[in-house]
Design a protein around this motif. Structure first.
Motif, PDB file in Angstrom:
ATOM      1  N   SER A 105      36.102  52.017  62.913  1.00 25.31           N
ATOM      2  CA  SER A 105      35.554  52.573  61.677  1.00 25.31           C
ATOM      3  C   SER A 105      34.693  51.545  60.944  1.00 25.31           C
ATOM      4  O   SER A 105      33.671  51.890  60.365  1.00 25.31           O
ATOM      5  CB  SER A 105      36.688  53.037  60.753  1.00 25.31           C
ATOM      6  N   PHE A 106      35.139  50.284  60.952  1.00 26.48           N
ATOM      7  CA  PHE A 106      34.364  49.208  60.337  1.00 26.48           C
ATOM      8  C   PHE A 106      34.906  47.871  60.815  1.00 26.48           C
ATOM      9  O   PHE A 106      35.963  47.793  61.437  1.00 26.48           O
ATOM     10  CB  PHE A 106      34.399  49.288  58.798  1.00 26.48           C
ATOM     11  N   VAL A 107      34.147  46.808  60.523  1.00 25.49           N
ATOM     12  CA  VAL A 107      34.553  45.442  60.851  1.00 25.49           C
ATOM     13  C   VAL A 107      34.600  44.655  59.548  1.00 25.49           C
ATOM     14  O   VAL A 107      33.716  44.783  58.705  1.00 25.49           O
ATOM     15  CB  VAL A 107      33.563  44.783  61.844  1.00 25.49           C
ATOM     16  N   SER A 108      35.657  43.862  59.387  1.00 26.82           N
ATOM     17  CA  SER A 108      35.812  43.012  58.211  1.00 26.82           C
ATOM     18  C   SER A 108      35.965  41.569  58.678  1.00 26.82           C
ATOM     19  O   SER A 108      36.654  41.306  59.662  1.00 26.82           O
ATOM     20  CB  SER A 108      37.053  43.442  57.426  1.00 26.82           C
ATOM     21  N   VAL A 109      35.315  40.641  57.988  1.00 24.25           N
ATOM     22  CA  VAL A 109      35.456  39.218  58.313  1.00 24.25           C
ATOM     23  C   VAL A 109      36.656  38.671  57.556  1.00 24.25           C
ATOM     24  O   VAL A 109      36.729  38.791  56.332  1.00 24.25           O
ATOM     25  CB  VAL A 109      34.175  38.436  57.966  1.00 24.25           C
ATOM     26  N   GLN A 110      37.608  38.106  58.291  1.00 21.57           N
ATOM     27  CA  GLN A 110      38.833  37.554  57.707  1.00 21.57           C
ATOM     28  C   GLN A 110      38.920  36.070  58.064  1.00 21.57           C
ATOM     29  O   GLN A 110      38.495  35.668  59.137  1.00 21.57           O
ATOM     30  CB  GLN A 110      40.066  38.257  58.289  1.00 21.57           C
ATOM     31  N   GLU A 111      39.481  35.290  57.172  1.00 20.29           N
ATOM     32  CA  GLU A 111      39.742  33.878  57.463  1.00 20.29           C
ATOM     33  C   GLU A 111      41.178  33.783  57.963  1.00 20.29           C
ATOM     34  O   GLU A 111      42.115  34.082  57.237  1.00 20.29           O
ATOM     35  CB  GLU A 111      39.552  33.040  56.202  1.00 20.29           C
ATOM     36  N   LEU A 112      41.336  33.387  59.238  1.00 15.49           N
ATOM     37  CA  LEU A 112      42.651  33.354  59.883  1.00 15.49           C
ATOM     38  C   LEU A 112      42.962  31.949  60.381  1.00 15.49           C
ATOM     39  O   LEU A 112      42.055  31.180  60.704  1.00 15.49           O
ATOM     40  CB  LEU A 112      42.669  34.322  61.067  1.00 15.49           C
ATOM     41  N   PRO A 113      44.261  31.610  60.484  1.00 21.86           N
ATOM     42  CA  PRO A 113      44.623  30.285  61.003  1.00 21.86           C
ATOM     43  C   PRO A 113      44.310  30.170  62.495  1.00 21.86           C
ATOM     44  O   PRO A 113      44.478  31.130  63.243  1.00 21.86           O
ATOM     45  CB  PRO A 113      46.130  30.197  60.759  1.00 21.86           C
TER      46      PRO A 113
END
Length: 119
Positions: free
Chosen positions: A100-108
């Motif tokens: 449905s969509f892409v989200s940029v996340q800050e992950l370890p």
């Protein structure tokens, strides 16, 4: 942390075999879980589990990652999926649903236990 505004994120915990070695240090260290986003009329789920650090651990480094989400109308089916995620289940079938969509996340990138002494 999500960059999409107006969306509330919720996490479901998915323990891993690697994290079992850290349980003696006060909990799991590396946790894999699906994200749940509530966008009002729809519930959205990360199509693959993401990595997070447990409560007794810290991130050595973080990196931005593109997370693919699938969304469903709020109904009995989507609430059932959300409940499974909250119980810690991995849902491989989410990968087969349309993006449905892409989200940029800050992950370890990696998690290490934080040892505390003299408690």
């Amino acid at each position: 942390q999500t960059r999409s505004s107006g969306i509330n994120a919720e996490y479901g915990v998915i323990p891993t075999k690697v994290s079992k070695s850290f349980e003696s240090h006060g909990g799991q260290c590396t946790i894999h879980r699906h994200l749940i986003l509530d966008s009002g009329s729809k519930l959205c789920f990360s199509r693959k589990p993401v990595t997070e650090c447990g409560a007794s651990c810290r991130s050595e480094s973080r990196r931005e990652k593109r997370i693919s989400f699938t969304c469903m109308e709020k109904n009995r089916t989507s609430r059932h999926v959300a409940e499974k995620i909250r119980r810690g289940e991995i849902l491989p079938e989410l990968e087969n649903l349309p993006e449905s969509f892409v989200s940029v996340q800050e992950l370890p990138s990696s998690c290490t236990p934080v040892l505390t002494y003299g408690l």
